[in-house]
Design a protein around this motif. Sequence first.
Motif, mmCIF file in Angstrom:
data_model
loop_
_atom_site.group_PDB
_atom_site.id
_atom_site.type_symbol
_atom_site.label_atom_id
_atom_site.label_comp_id
_atom_site.label_asym_id
_atom_site.label_seq_id
_atom_site.Cartn_x
_atom_site.Cartn_y
_atom_site.Cartn_z
ATOM 1 N N ASP A 193 56.991 3.891 28.311
ATOM 2 C CA ASP A 193 57.970 4.036 27.334
ATOM 3 C C ASP A 193 57.612 2.970 26.131
ATOM 4 O O ASP A 193 56.660 1.977 26.513
ATOM 5 C CB ASP A 193 59.546 3.635 27.373
ATOM 6 C CG ASP A 193 59.592 2.414 27.786
ATOM 7 O OD1 ASP A 193 59.049 1.397 27.775
ATOM 8 O OD2 ASP A 193 60.657 1.995 28.669
ATOM 9 N N GLU A 194 58.136 2.993 24.994
ATOM 10 C CA GLU A 194 57.538 2.250 23.766
ATOM 11 C C GLU A 194 57.722 0.752 24.058
ATOM 12 O O GLU A 194 56.845 -0.055 23.391
ATOM 13 C CB GLU A 194 58.479 2.528 22.445
ATOM 14 C CG GLU A 194 59.816 2.272 22.702
ATOM 15 C CD GLU A 194 60.619 3.268 23.483
ATOM 16 O OE1 GLU A 194 62.077 2.945 23.769
ATOM 17 O OE2 GLU A 194 60.186 4.311 23.763
ATOM 18 N N ASN A 195 58.505 0.334 25.065
ATOM 19 C CA ASN A 195 58.452 -1.171 25.517
ATOM 20 C C ASN A 195 57.291 -1.615 26.432
ATOM 21 O O ASN A 195 57.456 -2.848 26.938
ATOM 22 C CB ASN A 195 59.741 -1.933 25.916
ATOM 23 C CG ASN A 195 60.791 -1.317 24.756
ATOM 24 O OD1 ASN A 195 60.632 -1.719 23.541
ATOM 25 N ND2 ASN A 195 62.198 -1.129 25.458
ATOM 26 N N GLY A 196 56.594 -0.622 26.806
ATOM 27 C CA GLY A 196 55.538 -1.011 27.977
ATOM 28 C C GLY A 196 56.274 -0.711 29.104
ATOM 29 O O GLY A 196 55.407 -1.122 30.167
ATOM 30 N N VAL A 197 57.274 -0.351 29.496
ATOM 31 C CA VAL A 197 57.722 -0.089 30.989
ATOM 32 C C VAL A 197 57.285 1.040 31.424
ATOM 33 O O VAL A 197 57.459 2.224 30.917
ATOM 34 C CB VAL A 197 59.316 -0.223 30.657
ATOM 35 C CG1 VAL A 197 60.105 0.032 32.224
ATOM 36 C CG2 VAL A 197 59.841 -1.554 30.222
ATOM 37 N N TYR A 198 56.740 0.868 32.621
ATOM 38 C CA TYR A 198 56.336 2.120 33.447
ATOM 39 C C TYR A 198 57.539 3.023 34.128
ATOM 40 O O TYR A 198 58.401 2.366 34.589
ATOM 41 C CB TYR A 198 55.312 1.717 34.401
ATOM 42 C CG TYR A 198 54.985 2.733 35.554
ATOM 43 C CD1 TYR A 198 53.988 3.945 35.178
ATOM 44 C CD2 TYR A 198 55.542 2.924 36.850
ATOM 45 C CE1 TYR A 198 53.816 4.789 36.172
ATOM 46 C CE2 TYR A 198 55.274 3.969 37.526
ATOM 47 C CZ TYR A 198 54.588 4.762 37.327
ATOM 48 O OH TYR A 198 54.273 5.931 38.275
ATOM 49 N N TRP A 199 57.507 4.016 33.818
ATOM 50 C CA TRP A 199 58.576 4.918 34.523
ATOM 51 C C TRP A 199 58.054 5.850 35.315
ATOM 52 O O TRP A 199 57.047 6.718 34.902
ATOM 53 C CB TRP A 199 59.488 5.499 33.389
ATOM 54 C CG TRP A 199 59.194 6.460 32.358
ATOM 55 C CD1 TRP A 199 58.448 5.977 31.518
ATOM 56 C CD2 TRP A 199 58.869 7.787 32.635
ATOM 57 N NE1 TRP A 199 57.944 7.128 30.706
ATOM 58 C CE2 TRP A 199 58.255 8.132 31.286
ATOM 59 C CE3 TRP A 199 59.298 8.809 33.506
ATOM 60 C CZ2 TRP A 199 58.072 9.437 30.923
ATOM 61 C CZ3 TRP A 199 58.972 9.902 33.140
ATOM 62 C CH2 TRP A 199 58.358 10.575 32.018
ATOM 63 N N GLU A 200 58.835 6.375 36.401
ATOM 64 C CA GLU A 200 58.374 7.649 37.305
ATOM 65 C C GLU A 200 59.687 8.239 37.870
ATOM 66 O O GLU A 200 60.467 7.595 38.134
ATOM 67 C CB GLU A 200 57.568 7.152 38.438
ATOM 68 C CG GLU A 200 57.066 8.409 39.234
ATOM 69 C CD GLU A 200 56.217 7.898 40.321
ATOM 70 O OE1 GLU A 200 54.915 8.405 40.501
ATOM 71 O OE2 GLU A 200 56.702 7.231 41.222
ATOM 72 N N ASP A 201 59.758 9.395 37.649
ATOM 73 C CA ASP A 201 61.062 10.286 38.072
ATOM 74 C C ASP A 201 60.523 11.371 38.902
ATOM 75 O O ASP A 201 59.629 12.244 38.505
ATOM 76 C CB ASP A 201 61.668 11.051 37.041
ATOM 77 C CG ASP A 201 62.596 9.761 35.860
ATOM 78 O OD1 ASP A 201 62.670 8.839 36.347
ATOM 79 O OD2 ASP A 201 62.655 10.097 34.831
ATOM 80 N N CYS A 202 60.938 11.285 40.154
ATOM 81 C CA CYS A 202 60.539 12.218 41.046
ATOM 82 C C CYS A 202 61.737 13.323 41.474
ATOM 83 O O CYS A 202 62.757 12.626 42.005
ATOM 84 C CB CYS A 202 59.932 11.837 42.215
ATOM 85 S SG CYS A 202 58.463 11.031 42.049
ATOM 86 N N TYR A 203 61.502 14.566 41.400
ATOM 87 C CA TYR A 203 62.484 15.264 41.676
ATOM 88 C C TYR A 203 62.212 16.152 42.956
ATOM 89 O O TYR A 203 61.215 16.730 42.931
ATOM 90 C CB TYR A 203 63.202 16.435 40.366
ATOM 91 C CG TYR A 203 63.676 15.261 39.207
ATOM 92 C CD1 TYR A 203 64.998 15.235 39.117
ATOM 93 C CD2 TYR A 203 62.680 15.013 38.400
ATOM 94 C CE1 TYR A 203 65.348 14.472 38.102
ATOM 95 C CE2 TYR A 203 63.076 14.436 37.397
ATOM 96 C CZ TYR A 203 64.231 14.129 37.058
ATOM 97 O OH TYR A 203 64.787 13.619 35.810
ATOM 98 N N CYS A 204 63.379 16.480 43.659
ATOM 99 C CA CYS A 204 63.032 17.314 45.021
ATOM 100 C C CYS A 204 64.272 17.970 45.531
ATOM 101 O O CYS A 204 65.308 17.669 44.958
ATOM 102 C CB CYS A 204 62.541 16.378 46.107
ATOM 103 S SG CYS A 204 63.317 15.184 46.568
#
Length: 150
Positions: A106-117
Amino acid sequence: MYGIVGFILLSTFIYTGQAVKCYQCSSDENPKGKDLCGAYGAFDETLHTPVNCMDDESFTPGTFCVKRTRQSPRFFIWDGRWRTVIRRCTAVSENGVTNACNWGVDENGVYWEDCYCTSNGCNGATSVVLSSATIAWSVVVGIGLSKLVF
């Protein structure tokens, strides 16, 4: 041949009356010094029981599971990185796809990951595995496209 393939495809989408069961926890709610939701180590499935996503015990009702991971950028507060993991039921996929992971920064440099199953207890895993319905649908679409092209 097409009748059998059609029957198999149709049977993967028949509603059986059972809701998916997902793990639900948040590393933000861990007791001090404990990593119960698997933010920094492996997720211990023996410490948690998957909940039925359509029951009252589910924090959020839904038809599939999600595992959300957020991690601060390097050199954040003198290299004291933080990481948070949330596992729960959900009804809306932000990227419109299930049985897959999406990630970014994101714009603040925070890594994100969303996994849906969509299978029981699938958000306890470190990666997402395709369901039989997804595989069957891919095979049918591939056969259909090959007939159109050739």
